[in-house]
Design a protein around this motif. Structure first.
Motif, PDB file in Angstrom:
ATOM      1  N   SER A 218       0.832  -1.187   0.000  1.00 46.44           N
ATOM      2  CA  SER A 218       0.000   0.000   0.000  1.00 46.44           C
ATOM      3  C   SER A 218       0.873   1.245   0.000  1.00 46.44           C
ATOM      4  N   SER A 219       0.266   2.371  -0.330  1.00 51.32           N
ATOM      5  CA  SER A 219       1.005   3.629  -0.385  1.00 51.32           C
ATOM      6  C   SER A 219       0.907   4.352   0.947  1.00 51.32           C
ATOM      7  N   VAL A 220       1.784   5.316   1.123  1.00 53.85           N
ATOM      8  CA  VAL A 220       1.703   6.216   2.274  1.00 53.85           C
ATOM      9  C   VAL A 220       0.709   7.320   1.928  1.00 53.85           C
ATOM     10  N   HIS A 221      -0.220   7.577   2.828  1.00 50.87           N
ATOM     11  CA  HIS A 221      -1.252   8.590   2.588  1.00 50.87           C
ATOM     12  C   HIS A 221      -0.837   9.892   3.264  1.00 50.87           C
ATOM     13  N   ILE A 222      -0.711  10.954   2.483  1.00 51.12           N
ATOM     14  CA  ILE A 222      -0.364  12.272   2.984  1.00 51.12           C
ATOM     15  C   ILE A 222      -1.537  13.202   2.732  1.00 51.12           C
ATOM     16  N   ALA A 223      -1.977  13.890   3.784  1.00 55.31           N
ATOM     17  CA  ALA A 223      -3.068  14.859   3.657  1.00 55.31           C
ATOM     18  C   ALA A 223      -2.544  16.227   4.059  1.00 55.31           C
ATOM     19  N   ALA A 224      -2.907  17.251   3.281  1.00 57.96           N
ATOM     20  CA  ALA A 224      -2.394  18.593   3.530  1.00 57.96           C
ATOM     21  C   ALA A 224      -3.511  19.618   3.442  1.00 57.96           C
ATOM     22  N   GLY A 225      -3.465  20.594   4.318  1.00 60.40           N
ATOM     23  CA  GLY A 225      -4.424  21.693   4.299  1.00 60.40           C
ATOM     24  C   GLY A 225      -3.746  22.963   4.783  1.00 60.40           C
ATOM     25  N   ALA A 226      -4.384  24.103   4.548  1.00 60.15           N
ATOM     26  CA  ALA A 226      -3.752  25.367   4.911  1.00 60.15           C
ATOM     27  C   ALA A 226      -4.780  26.475   4.978  1.00 60.15           C
ATOM     28  N   ASP A 232       1.040  28.351  -0.190  1.00 60.00           N
ATOM     29  CA  ASP A 232       2.402  28.112  -0.679  1.00 60.00           C
ATOM     30  C   ASP A 232       3.217  27.317   0.338  1.00 60.00           C
ATOM     31  N   ARG A 233       3.039  27.627   1.602  1.00 60.76           N
ATOM     32  CA  ARG A 233       3.716  26.861   2.660  1.00 60.76           C
ATOM     33  C   ARG A 233       3.276  25.392   2.633  1.00 60.76           C
ATOM     34  N   MET A 234       1.977  25.187   2.497  1.00 62.81           N
ATOM     35  CA  MET A 234       1.453  23.824   2.431  1.00 62.81           C
ATOM     36  C   MET A 234       2.038  23.071   1.257  1.00 62.81           C
ATOM     37  N   ALA A 235       2.065  23.715   0.090  1.00 61.50           N
ATOM     38  CA  ALA A 235       2.559  23.055  -1.116  1.00 61.50           C
ATOM     39  C   ALA A 235       4.030  22.696  -0.995  1.00 61.50           C
ATOM     40  N   GLU A 236       4.822  23.582  -0.413  1.00 59.90           N
ATOM     41  CA  GLU A 236       6.249  23.303  -0.249  1.00 59.90           C
ATOM     42  C   GLU A 236       6.486  22.105   0.662  1.00 59.90           C
ATOM     43  N   ALA A 237       5.773  22.073   1.782  1.00 55.69           N
ATOM     44  CA  ALA A 237       5.936  20.953   2.711  1.00 55.69           C
ATOM     45  C   ALA A 237       5.434  19.647   2.092  1.00 55.69           C
ATOM     46  N   ALA A 238       4.277  19.691   1.427  1.00 53.15           N
ATOM     47  CA  ALA A 238       3.725  18.481   0.814  1.00 53.15           C
ATOM     48  C   ALA A 238       4.631  17.966  -0.298  1.00 53.15           C
ATOM     49  N   ALA A 239       5.164  18.864  -1.124  1.00 47.94           N
ATOM     50  CA  ALA A 239       6.056  18.444  -2.205  1.00 47.94           C
ATOM     51  C   ALA A 239       7.312  17.789  -1.642  1.00 47.94           C
ATOM     52  N   THR A 253      -0.206   8.478  -1.799  1.00 51.70           N
ATOM     53  CA  THR A 253      -1.519   9.043  -2.092  1.00 51.70           C
ATOM     54  C   THR A 253      -1.595  10.395  -1.400  1.00 51.70           C
ATOM     55  N   LEU A 254      -1.755  11.447  -2.175  1.00 47.27           N
ATOM     56  CA  LEU A 254      -1.776  12.804  -1.641  1.00 47.27           C
ATOM     57  C   LEU A 254      -3.195  13.364  -1.712  1.00 47.27           C
ATOM     58  N   SER A 255      -3.677  13.891  -0.584  1.00 42.99           N
ATOM     59  CA  SER A 255      -4.981  14.554  -0.528  1.00 42.99           C
ATOM     60  C   SER A 255      -4.781  16.011  -0.125  1.00 42.99           C
ATOM     61  N   THR A 256      -5.336  16.919  -0.915  1.00 46.29           N
ATOM     62  CA  THR A 256      -5.329  18.342  -0.582  1.00 46.29           C
ATOM     63  C   THR A 256      -6.743  18.876  -0.775  1.00 46.29           C
ATOM     64  N   PRO A 257      -7.014  20.108  -0.369  1.00 47.72           N
ATOM     65  CA  PRO A 257      -8.347  20.677  -0.627  1.00 47.72           C
ATOM     66  C   PRO A 257      -8.702  20.732  -2.105  1.00 47.72           C
ATOM     67  N   SER A 258      -7.710  20.566  -3.009  1.00 42.96           N
ATOM     68  CA  SER A 258      -7.968  20.619  -4.448  1.00 42.96           C
ATOM     69  C   SER A 258      -8.161  19.252  -5.090  1.00 42.96           C
ATOM     70  N   GLY A 259      -8.030  18.164  -4.310  1.00 43.90           N
ATOM     71  CA  GLY A 259      -8.234  16.843  -4.890  1.00 43.90           C
ATOM     72  C   GLY A 259      -7.258  15.804  -4.372  1.00 43.90           C
ATOM     73  N   VAL A 260      -7.279  14.646  -5.034  1.00 45.80           N
ATOM     74  CA  VAL A 260      -6.463  13.498  -4.620  1.00 45.80           C
ATOM     75  C   VAL A 260      -5.587  13.063  -5.789  1.00 45.80           C
ATOM     76  N   VAL A 261      -4.326  12.738  -5.484  1.00 44.84           N
ATOM     77  CA  VAL A 261      -3.386  12.242  -6.485  1.00 44.84           C
ATOM     78  C   VAL A 261      -2.764  10.957  -5.957  1.00 44.84           C
ATOM     79  N   GLU A 262      -2.746   9.938  -6.794  1.00 37.68           N
ATOM     80  CA  GLU A 262      -2.069   8.692  -6.452  1.00 37.68           C
ATOM     81  C   GLU A 262      -0.827   8.566  -7.319  1.00 37.68           C
ATOM     82  N   ALA A 263       0.332   8.524  -6.692  1.00 36.87           N
ATOM     83  CA  ALA A 263       1.602   8.495  -7.425  1.00 36.87           C
ATOM     84  C   ALA A 263       2.345   7.203  -7.108  1.00 36.87           C
ATOM     85  N   THR A 264       2.768   6.532  -8.164  1.00 40.46           N
ATOM     86  CA  THR A 264       3.559   5.326  -7.978  1.00 40.46           C
ATOM     87  C   THR A 264       4.998   5.692  -7.648  1.00 40.46           C
TER      88      THR A 264
END
Length: 339
Positions: A218-226, A232-239, A253-264
């Protein structure tokens, strides 16, 4: 269509010559008036016939802030003419996008520097066509825009912080990594933890160990909000955290207020594209493996039983424009508090 300063000067000369001709006779002034009038008429005709060109714009690659690249405009038109070109640049991009060129024959290029994360449109181009003598000018708007993405900055975590974060994934897959399946050649995205150094030493290529059902991990699930003003702070830390995982062979698997991205494993492009556009808002999943919360005051990161600030996770030697430098070592460098 309008006269340039030079055009007004020529008109002034013509008017003065006509006034003088009334008092002193016209013959001696024909050498001035007639050529000037002919030049003005030719200039008006040339500029009036100048067509709006089709513009093809070549933009730099998407990149992080403080990166400088070259924008090149080429013009497709049935008739060439001299002009001043001004390419529209949005806030967030810096550059001197104005210059003179021969539309239809030459290209126009300028340097642009990315300043702030986001998606930006370059253009349309304003073309001020003029005649060969520079007497008359006419403003044309060449339709068409091109977009660039400015990714969030990506920083390097300290060695201790990286190990602590990797342990989240190890805890998920360790039961399935007990059964060794075989050896194979290294491919991009494989974790260096799985390199079989004895076999690698006997060959020119890296050899990695493969485990039963490893591909089903399974993937690591990261959720970010700000807060809205701290996206910009949120995006830098999440990236930074996302790329720490995927470049080490760990899917995210990344979740932000703008949606979800699953990256291999090894796939950082779609993560960076998503975070370039991501807006602030509430954390979408407070039960994620890693939770990032950004405000104007600080960016906090919670994972497992630990919580700290993002700055405490970052290696002090840092990075410049996405190029990483070495970081601190030792678990005490993270400044993590454990409950």
């Amino acid at each position: 269509m309008r006269l340039t300063r030079r055009g007004y000067a020529v008109c002034g000369v013509v008017a003065t010559a006509i006034a003088l001709s009334i008092g002193f006779g016209p013959r001696s002034l024909n050498a001035i008036v007639i050529p000037a009038v002919v030049a003005l008429a030719a200039a008006i005709l040339q500029v009036r016939r100048a067509p709006v060109p089709a513009v093809e714009r070549t933009v730099p690659n998407d990149d992080v802030p403080d990166t400088t690249g070259t924008v090149t405009l080429s013009f497709d038109t049935e008739r060439s003419y001299p002009a001043t070109v001004l390419d529209a640049l949005p806030l967030g991009l810096d550059g001197d996008a104005e210059g003179e060129t021969l539309v239809g024959d030459d290209t126009f290029a300028y340097e642009v520097t990315y300043r702030k994360r986001g998606e930006y449109e370059l253009g349309p181009a304003t073309i001020v066509a003029t005649d060969v003598l520079g007497l008359v000018e006419r403003e044309l708007l060449a339709p068409g825009t091109d977009s660039v993405l400015v990714f969030p900055r990506v920083r390097r975590l300290s060695t201790a912080a990286r190990h602590d974060l990797w342990s989240l994934y190890d805890a998920q897959i360790s039961p399935r990594r007990e059964e060794f399946d075989g050896l194979r050649e290294y491919v991009r995205g494989d974790s260096l933890r799985d390199v079989h150094w004895k076999s690698t030493a006997k060959r020119d290529d890296l050899i990695v160990k493969e485990f039963v059902a490893e591909t089903d991990a399974s993937s690591v699930h990261i959720a970010a909000g700000a807060a809205r003003t701290a996206s910009d702070r949120m995006a830098e830390a999440a990236a930074t955290l996302c790329l720490t995982f995927v470049t080490s062979g760990i899917p995210v698997t990344l979740s932000t207020p703008s949606g979800v991205v699953e990256a291999t494993a090894g796939d950082d492009r779609q993560l960076l594209e998503h975070l370039a556009r991501a807006d602030g808002g509430a954390v979408p999943d407070d039960a994620a493996d890693v939770v990032i919360t950004a405000s104007e005051a600080a960016t906090r990161v919670r994972y497992g039983d630990s919580e700290t600030t993002f700055e405490m996770l970052v290696a002090e030697t840092g990075r410049a424009n996405g190029h990483f430098a070495g970081g601190q070592t030792g678990r005490e460098a993270t400044g993590v508090t454990t409950s």
